[in-house]
Scaffold this active site. Structure first.
Site, PDB file in Angstrom:
ATOM      1  N   SER A   1       0.832  -1.204   0.000  1.00 14.85           N
ATOM      2  CA  SER A   1       0.000   0.000   0.000  1.00 14.85           C
ATOM      3  C   SER A   1       0.867   1.256   0.000  1.00 14.85           C
ATOM      4  O   SER A   1       1.657   1.471  -0.917  1.00 14.85           O
ATOM      5  CB  SER A   1      -0.969  -0.042   1.183  1.00 14.85           C
ATOM      6  OG  SER A   1      -1.973   0.940   1.056  1.00 14.85           O
TER       7      SER A   1
ATOM      8  N   ASP B   1      -9.756  -4.910  -5.103  1.00 12.19           N
ATOM      9  CA  ASP B   1      -9.116  -3.693  -4.626  1.00 12.19           C
ATOM     10  C   ASP B   1      -9.360  -2.546  -5.610  1.00 12.19           C
ATOM     11  O   ASP B   1      -9.127  -2.689  -6.820  1.00 12.19           O
ATOM     12  CB  ASP B   1      -7.612  -3.939  -4.472  1.00 12.19           C
ATOM     13  CG  ASP B   1      -6.874  -2.780  -3.836  1.00 12.19           C
ATOM     14  OD1 ASP B   1      -7.506  -1.784  -3.465  1.00 12.19           O
ATOM     15  OD2 ASP B   1      -5.630  -2.897  -3.699  1.00 12.19           O
TER      16      ASP B   1
ATOM     17  N   HIS C   1      -8.005  -5.046  -0.659  1.00 11.69           N
ATOM     18  CA  HIS C   1      -6.755  -4.366  -0.342  1.00 11.69           C
ATOM     19  C   HIS C   1      -6.117  -4.930   0.930  1.00 11.69           C
ATOM     20  O   HIS C   1      -6.770  -5.075   1.955  1.00 11.69           O
ATOM     21  CB  HIS C   1      -7.031  -2.873  -0.179  1.00 11.69           C
ATOM     22  CG  HIS C   1      -5.823  -2.013  -0.159  1.00 11.69           C
ATOM     23  ND1 HIS C   1      -4.971  -1.870  -1.240  1.00 11.69           N
ATOM     24  CD2 HIS C   1      -5.306  -1.225   0.818  1.00 11.69           C
ATOM     25  CE1 HIS C   1      -4.002  -1.046  -0.934  1.00 11.69           C
ATOM     26  NE2 HIS C   1      -4.169  -0.636   0.316  1.00 11.69           N
TER      27      HIS C   1
END
Length: 402
Positions: free
Chosen positions: A249, A344, A376
């Site tokens: 991320s 995601d 995610h």
């Protein structure tokens, strides 16, 4: 103090101030609109200085403001000196980014996740030992180091993984249980030394501070190339000819930034073998792929980026949109793995990154792996699931086969 005009209303909260040697006041502040049209989102955050003999000039906004300034005190005032309005301000939420954090009008930040920590240890499951080191006391940069102890001391030097945690640039640390356990697993299975970097986080330390902290951490790692750095594990056992960067991320975003910086500035004695990104946090103004089908989430991503990086030009800032970075082709390695998840919102950005890299004439090999029916950073929320184990093994294979 209070500065008034006939303009719309906002609160201007000083997070810290410091008198400089030049007799100027340095202020780090955040101001938040209170009118419904602003949706209680931060309009800007700014650090600036002004001579103490002059009234400060505040950053310009699209709409004018009444500004109420409240400055934090080092010691709590007696209750008798506090009025009801100040206690109300203390409790009022300016920005609600649940489940990430809440920002209050007095400048207080309440992190809603990633606050739990575990100490370094010798993990009995993976037989990996960890320890914490200070990289820069001045800048509050540190790291948790990991080394496999199955064969110790190692019979040969081990590849080195420098990892950057996710959390929207705002939450999580290398010391949280999820990241501690993840690094234990990667270190053990890939047989590498792991360095998990603790960088300063927004909103107290807005982007690009996290990126600059991470660059300082990487240079600290490189200071061990000749065996005379401050940490003996790196001096004795790290193979600087096989260095990897990785992150998930926001941490993947930082790893990408560092890869370009290594390519442009170089680190003597360090060979960056490869980089892996797990569900990288890239974005852009114009929707791509399936993003246009999720309009209700698009503005949230735009606002989250502006929250973490108040001085940004927007979602086409090169720090968040690689398509706008003229230096993308300078990425300092020849192997990249991009991991995306089918559900995601950021998935298409990962695929697009591959396309962009190949178009630049970069000359390396980039692979994208997609996990079906997952969202995610699912591997952090469900680390023992079968798909999380598969993803872990894909990352490990990338490191071992590079």
């Amino acid at each position: 103090m209070e500065f008034k005009s006939t303009w719309s209303e906002a609160y201007f909260n000083i997070l810290y101030s410091q008198k400089t040697k030049q007799n100027k006041m340095m202020i780090r502040c955040v101001y938040v609109a209170t009118k419904p049209s602003y949706n209680l989102m931060i309009l800007n955050s700014h650090s600036f200085s002004f001579p103490l003999t002059k009234r400060p000039l505040f950053p310009s906004l699209k709409k004018p403001l009444i500004i109420h300034c409240t400055q934090h005190q080092q010691q709590q005032q007696p209750l008798s000196n506090m009025d009801s309005s100040s206690s109300t301000i203390d409790d009022e939420i300016a920005v609600d980014l649940t489940p990430v954090l809440k920002l209050y009008k007095n400048g207080r930040v309440q992190r809603l996740a990633g606050t739990e920590v575990v100490p370094p240890s010798l993990d009995p499951t993976t037989n990996v030992e960890s320890k914490d080191v200070i990289i820069s006391k001045e800048h509050d940069i540190s790291a948790r180091l990991f080394i496999p102890k199955t064969t110790y001391p190692p019979t040969q030097k081990l590849p080195l993984l420098v990892y950057f945690h996710g959390g929207a640039f705002c939450i999580e640390t290398p010391f949280s249980p999820n990241y501690h356990n993840y690094l234990n697993s990667v270190t053990s299975l890939a047989n590498v030394i792991g360095v998990s970097v603790h960088y300063r986080r927004a909103p107290e330390h807005p982007i690009p501070i996290a990126h600059e902290d991470s660059w300082l951490a990487l240079k600290w790692v490189a200071s061990h190339v000749n065996g005379n750095g401050s940490d003996e594990w790196l001096n004795q056992y790290a193979d600087f000819g096989k260095v990897f960067l990785g992150g998930d991320s926001a941490g993947a975003n930082i790893a990408h930034y560092l890869g370009i910086r290594v390519g442009k500035e170089k680190l003597d004695g360090v060979n960056l073998e490869g980089i892996f990104y797990v569900h990288p946090y890239f974005w852009g103004v114009d929707p791509i792929g399936s993003e246009s089908n999720q309009a209700e989430y698009l503005e949230k991503v735009h606002n989250l980026w502006r929250f973490a990086c108040p001085t940004t030009s927007g979602s086409d800032d090169p720090l968040i949109n690689p398509a706008k970075d003229p230096n993308l082709g300078s990425l300092g390695c020849k192997k990249v793995l991009v991991c995306v998840a089918e559900q995601d919102l950021l998935k298409d950005r990962g695929w697009y990154y591959k396309e962009l890299l190949e178009k630049t004439g970069w000359g390396g090999v980039v692979e994208v792996i997609e996990t079906e029916d997952e969202n995610h950073v699912f591997h952090m929320f469900k680390p023992t699931s079968e798909k999380a184990k598969i993803l872990l093994n894909q990352v490990v294979s990338f490191i071992k086969n590079a």
